[in-house]
Write a protein that holds these residues in place. Structure first.
Motif, PDB file in Angstrom:
ATOM      1  N   ASP A 121       0.998  -1.489   0.075  1.00  0.00           N
ATOM      2  CA  ASP A 121      -0.023   0.323   0.272  1.00  0.00           C
ATOM      3  C   ASP A 121       0.539   0.893  -0.074  1.00  0.00           C
ATOM      4  O   ASP A 121      -0.212   2.721   0.448  1.00  0.00           O
ATOM      5  CB  ASP A 121      -0.552   0.217   1.179  1.00  0.00           C
ATOM      6  N   LEU A 122       2.585   1.242   0.553  1.00  0.00           N
ATOM      7  CA  LEU A 122       2.767   2.447   0.057  1.00  0.00           C
ATOM      8  C   LEU A 122       3.169   2.637  -1.374  1.00  0.00           C
ATOM      9  O   LEU A 122       2.981   1.979  -2.286  1.00  0.00           O
ATOM     10  CB  LEU A 122       4.762   1.747   0.503  1.00  0.00           C
ATOM     11  N   ASP A 123       3.226   4.200  -1.014  1.00  0.00           N
ATOM     12  CA  ASP A 123       3.731   4.525  -3.228  1.00  0.00           C
ATOM     13  C   ASP A 123       4.818   3.675  -3.206  1.00  0.00           C
ATOM     14  O   ASP A 123       5.482   3.362  -2.558  1.00  0.00           O
ATOM     15  CB  ASP A 123       3.698   6.166  -2.105  1.00  0.00           C
ATOM     16  N   ALA A 124       4.827   4.288  -4.699  1.00  0.00           N
ATOM     17  CA  ALA A 124       6.677   3.189  -5.254  1.00  0.00           C
ATOM     18  C   ALA A 124       6.901   4.001  -5.019  1.00  0.00           C
ATOM     19  O   ALA A 124       8.324   3.006  -4.802  1.00  0.00           O
ATOM     20  CB  ALA A 124       5.589   3.838  -6.798  1.00  0.00           C
ATOM     21  N   ASP A 125       7.626   5.250  -4.355  1.00  0.00           N
ATOM     22  CA  ASP A 125       8.479   5.659  -4.358  1.00  0.00           C
ATOM     23  C   ASP A 125       9.522   4.861  -3.157  1.00  0.00           C
ATOM     24  O   ASP A 125      10.389   4.754  -2.567  1.00  0.00           O
ATOM     25  CB  ASP A 125       9.056   7.552  -4.396  1.00  0.00           C
ATOM     26  N   ASP A 126       8.601   4.997  -1.982  1.00  0.00           N
ATOM     27  CA  ASP A 126       8.022   5.312  -0.729  1.00  0.00           C
ATOM     28  C   ASP A 126       8.773   3.253  -0.287  1.00  0.00           C
ATOM     29  O   ASP A 126       9.545   2.787  -0.004  1.00  0.00           O
ATOM     30  CB  ASP A 126       7.480   5.536  -0.039  1.00  0.00           C
ATOM     31  N   ARG A 127       7.806   2.945  -1.395  1.00  0.00           N
ATOM     32  CA  ARG A 127       8.159   1.518  -1.659  1.00  0.00           C
ATOM     33  C   ARG A 127       9.399   0.807  -2.175  1.00  0.00           C
ATOM     34  O   ARG A 127       9.929  -0.561  -1.139  1.00  0.00           O
ATOM     35  CB  ARG A 127       7.508   0.603  -2.290  1.00  0.00           C
ATOM     36  N   ALA A 128      10.471   1.513  -2.998  1.00  0.00           N
ATOM     37  CA  ALA A 128      10.880   1.517  -3.808  1.00  0.00           C
ATOM     38  C   ALA A 128      12.410   1.165  -2.085  1.00  0.00           C
ATOM     39  O   ALA A 128      13.594   1.252  -1.757  1.00  0.00           O
ATOM     40  CB  ALA A 128      11.360   2.209  -5.069  1.00  0.00           C
ATOM     41  N   GLN A 129      11.971   2.733  -1.912  1.00  0.00           N
ATOM     42  CA  GLN A 129      13.349   2.682  -0.837  1.00  0.00           C
ATOM     43  C   GLN A 129      13.373   1.640   0.538  1.00  0.00           C
ATOM     44  O   GLN A 129      13.754   1.308   0.995  1.00  0.00           O
ATOM     45  CB  GLN A 129      13.070   3.895  -0.050  1.00  0.00           C
ATOM     46  N   VAL A 130      12.079   1.284   0.762  1.00  0.00           N
ATOM     47  CA  VAL A 130      11.769   0.209   1.878  1.00  0.00           C
ATOM     48  C   VAL A 130      12.199  -1.178   1.602  1.00  0.00           C
ATOM     49  O   VAL A 130      13.368  -1.706   2.338  1.00  0.00           O
ATOM     50  CB  VAL A 130      10.325  -0.255   2.228  1.00  0.00           C
ATOM     51  N   LEU A 131      12.153  -1.436   0.272  1.00  0.00           N
ATOM     52  CA  LEU A 131      12.808  -2.469  -1.068  1.00  0.00           C
ATOM     53  C   LEU A 131      13.968  -2.672  -0.161  1.00  0.00           C
ATOM     54  O   LEU A 131      14.783  -3.406   0.295  1.00  0.00           O
ATOM     55  CB  LEU A 131      12.534  -2.867  -1.379  1.00  0.00           C
ATOM     56  N   ARG A 132      14.725  -1.197  -0.831  1.00  0.00           N
ATOM     57  CA  ARG A 132      16.662  -1.324  -0.848  1.00  0.00           C
ATOM     58  C   ARG A 132      16.855  -1.321   0.788  1.00  0.00           C
ATOM     59  O   ARG A 132      18.165  -2.194   0.641  1.00  0.00           O
ATOM     60  CB  ARG A 132      16.367   0.172  -1.193  1.00  0.00           C
ATOM     61  N   ALA A 133      16.018  -0.946   1.703  1.00  0.00           N
ATOM     62  CA  ALA A 133      16.974  -1.200   2.625  1.00  0.00           C
ATOM     63  C   ALA A 133      16.525  -3.270   3.749  1.00  0.00           C
ATOM     64  O   ALA A 133      17.148  -2.907   4.873  1.00  0.00           O
ATOM     65  CB  ALA A 133      16.091  -0.340   3.616  1.00  0.00           C
ATOM     66  N   MET A 134      15.988  -3.130   3.032  1.00  0.00           N
ATOM     67  CA  MET A 134      15.303  -4.644   3.234  1.00  0.00           C
ATOM     68  C   MET A 134      16.848  -5.625   2.953  1.00  0.00           C
ATOM     69  O   MET A 134      17.617  -4.877   2.416  1.00  0.00           O
ATOM     70  CB  MET A 134      14.414  -5.010   2.679  1.00  0.00           C
ATOM     71  N   GLU A 135      17.515  -6.853   3.659  1.00  0.00           N
ATOM     72  CA  GLU A 135      17.914  -7.678   3.239  1.00  0.00           C
ATOM     73  C   GLU A 135      18.432  -8.211   2.367  1.00  0.00           C
ATOM     74  O   GLU A 135      16.284  -9.132   1.731  1.00  0.00           O
ATOM     75  CB  GLU A 135      18.200  -9.216   4.826  1.00  0.00           C
ATOM     76  N   PRO A 136      19.159  -8.884   0.986  1.00  0.00           N
ATOM     77  CA  PRO A 136      18.463  -9.870   0.447  1.00  0.00           C
ATOM     78  C   PRO A 136      17.715 -10.843  -0.161  1.00  0.00           C
ATOM     79  O   PRO A 136      17.018 -10.431  -0.536  1.00  0.00           O
ATOM     80  CB  PRO A 136      19.507  -9.677  -0.442  1.00  0.00           C
ATOM     81  N   ASP A 137      17.226 -11.343   1.188  1.00  0.00           N
ATOM     82  CA  ASP A 137      16.735 -12.532   0.758  1.00  0.00           C
ATOM     83  C   ASP A 137      15.489 -11.855   1.600  1.00  0.00           C
ATOM     84  O   ASP A 137      14.316 -12.422   0.227  1.00  0.00           O
ATOM     85  CB  ASP A 137      16.841 -13.608   2.170  1.00  0.00           C
TER      86      ASP A 137
END
Length: 466
Positions: A121-137
């Motif tokens: 449900d996050l905005d596209a930009d926020d979603r991308a930033q959150v995914l980049r901050a997560m562990e690769p797996d």
């Protein structure tokens, strides 16, 4: 004992409340007062004993302009379990004040399905930033889930499961479960797979506990199982769980490989959401969430009110066409809303039954004709009964001819309403539209317009108003 009592905590002499009493208005007010006074530690002590679902409820009960301050005061209690239980609107607002790293940390604590529910449900930009901050797996699992259609099994499933080869023994499985701490702890059955990782059976945990270690898994597993395609709509998933009394089910991709599982707790949420959604759509109330922004609620509701306005104008034009008849017999103006109103109720009853039958897959192309005939017979019986009652009453109060006219009109309109209540949702469903969204508008238009037309038309044709 006042209603501001709170759960007992260390150094607090208040009485422990039952769970049903924890979120009384007094308790919520006391927590917010301590936050406003700058006593963050005091607020935290009050909130800490609560279950994650109760903490989520606390935020939903807190006014929107005070949620950020509360979140800051109890930030260390806002873990993934709390966000997973939180109302969508409230959760999205709180996530908006967190950094991408904080959101990523919360999502990492959750099973894949709950993490996807937060991130999608996050905005596209926020979603991308959150995914980049997560562990690769974790990021790879979330991105794969987001690649599936919304409200599909791929979005709903969790990837944390236990799968073992069929050549293992019961002892191998038990040792495997005990020797790997990184395995998921929330599961009810173990999936058995072939070398291509396709599910070939399942074993309940109780079977492993009751079976000697040397027995092969292939000898105790249940080969019959319900497999869920990864692109199946979540409503169909819920229907399968309900029909086959499932606790969990394997999700497979296009090649039949095991890619995840769905558990009954997720299905309960689906059933609740879909049932509430259909009920609200029937009334044209949009999502009907009290936490929904005012403008969103306005946009969702006003279009259906405008549609109802135009259908009401159609009914008014029919009345205007019989202005002369009404003027000669004022009793018609008194009685005609009864015909339209009762017909509308009859149509709504049938429509509700039909929409539910379509949603639960009870009504399909194979039994459509039988369902329509059944509703026609019900409408005929209801119409005959109501027509007899209203006809006798009007005949005694006004005149027998008028009683006969309104009885005939009532019977006709209830039968028409019954047919409209079943045919309108069916037609919308066949056209690919959601029958819960627009059925009420069309059914109301039919029952009101036909009620006035039949009653005033029969009154004119019979000459009773002459």
């Amino acid at each position: 004992m006042s209603d501001i009592e709170t759960p007992a905590v260390a150094g607090d002499d208040r009485t422990q409340l039952d769970e049903d009493d924890r979120l009384k208005p007094g308790f919520v007010s006391e927590v917010l007062d301590r936050v406003e006074e700058g006593d963050a530690e005091g607020a935290r002590r009050l909130v800490e004993p609560l279950h994650p679902a109760d903490i989520a409820d606390l935020f939903e009960l807190t006014p929107a302009d005070r949620r950020a301050a509360l979140a800051h005061a109890v930030s260390d209690l806002l873990d993934g379990d709390v966000f997973a239980e939180m109302n969508d609107w409230v959760r999205d607002a709180l996530l908006g004040v967190l950094t991408p790293t904080e959101v990523a940390d919360i999502a990492s604590e959750l099973d894949t399905d709950d993490a996807v529910a937060i991130i999608e449900d996050l905005d596209a930009d926020d979603r991308a930033q959150v995914l980049r901050a997560m562990e690769p797996d974790d990021r790879a699992a979330i991105e794969e889930a987001l690649s599936y259609p919304e409200e599909s099994a791929g979005r709903l499933m969790q990837r944390e499961l236990i799968a073992v080869p069929e050549h293992w023994t019961v002892g191998h499985v038990i040792d495997y479960l005990r020797g790997h701490e990184e395995l998921t702890t929330d599961f009810w059955e173990v999936f058995v797979v072939d070398p291509a990782h396709r599910p070939v059976g399942t074993c309940q945990l109780s079977w492993f506990l009751r079976t000697p270690r040397g027995i092969a898994v292939a000898d105790v597993m249940k080969r019959e199982q319900t497999l869920i395609p990864v692109d199946m709509d979540q409503e169909e998933v819920a229907l399968r769980f309900q029909k086959y009394a499932l606790i969990s089910a394997a999700v497979v991709d296009g090649s039949g490989r095991l890619v995840g599982m769905i558990t009954v707790d997720d299905v309960v949420h689906i059933i609740q959401e879909e049932a509430g959604e259909d009920a609200l759509l029937l009334s044209g109330a949009g999502e009907g969430d009290i936490n929904e922004p005012v403008l969103d609620s306005y946009r969702a509701r006003v279009r259906w009110l405008i549609s109802n306005l135009f259908t009401a104008l159609l009914a008014s034009s029919i009345i205007a066409a019989f202005e002369g008849t009404i003027a000669r017999m004022v009793a018609l103006a008194t009685l005609m809303p009864i015909v339209a109103g009762v017909g509308g109720n009859a149509g709504t009853q049938t429509m509700a039954v039909t929409v539910r039958a379509l949603a639960t897959n009870q009504l399909t192309r194979s039994n459509t004709a039988r369902a329509v005939l059944r509703e026609f017979r019900v409408a005929l019986l209801n119409g005959g009964t109501v027509a007899l009652v209203i006809g006798i009453g009007v005949g005694l109060v006004f005149s027998p001819p008028l009683g006969a006219v309104i009885a005939a009109a009532m019977l006709t309109n209830i039968v028409i309403a019954g047919l409209a209540g079943v045919l309108v949702p069916l037609t919308l469903e066949r056209m690919g539209a959601d029958p819960a969204v627009a059925s009420s508008v069309f059914v109301t238009m039919v029952t009101d317009s036909m009620g006035f037309l039949v009653f005033l038309g029969l009154a004119t044709a019979s000459g009773i108003a002459g």
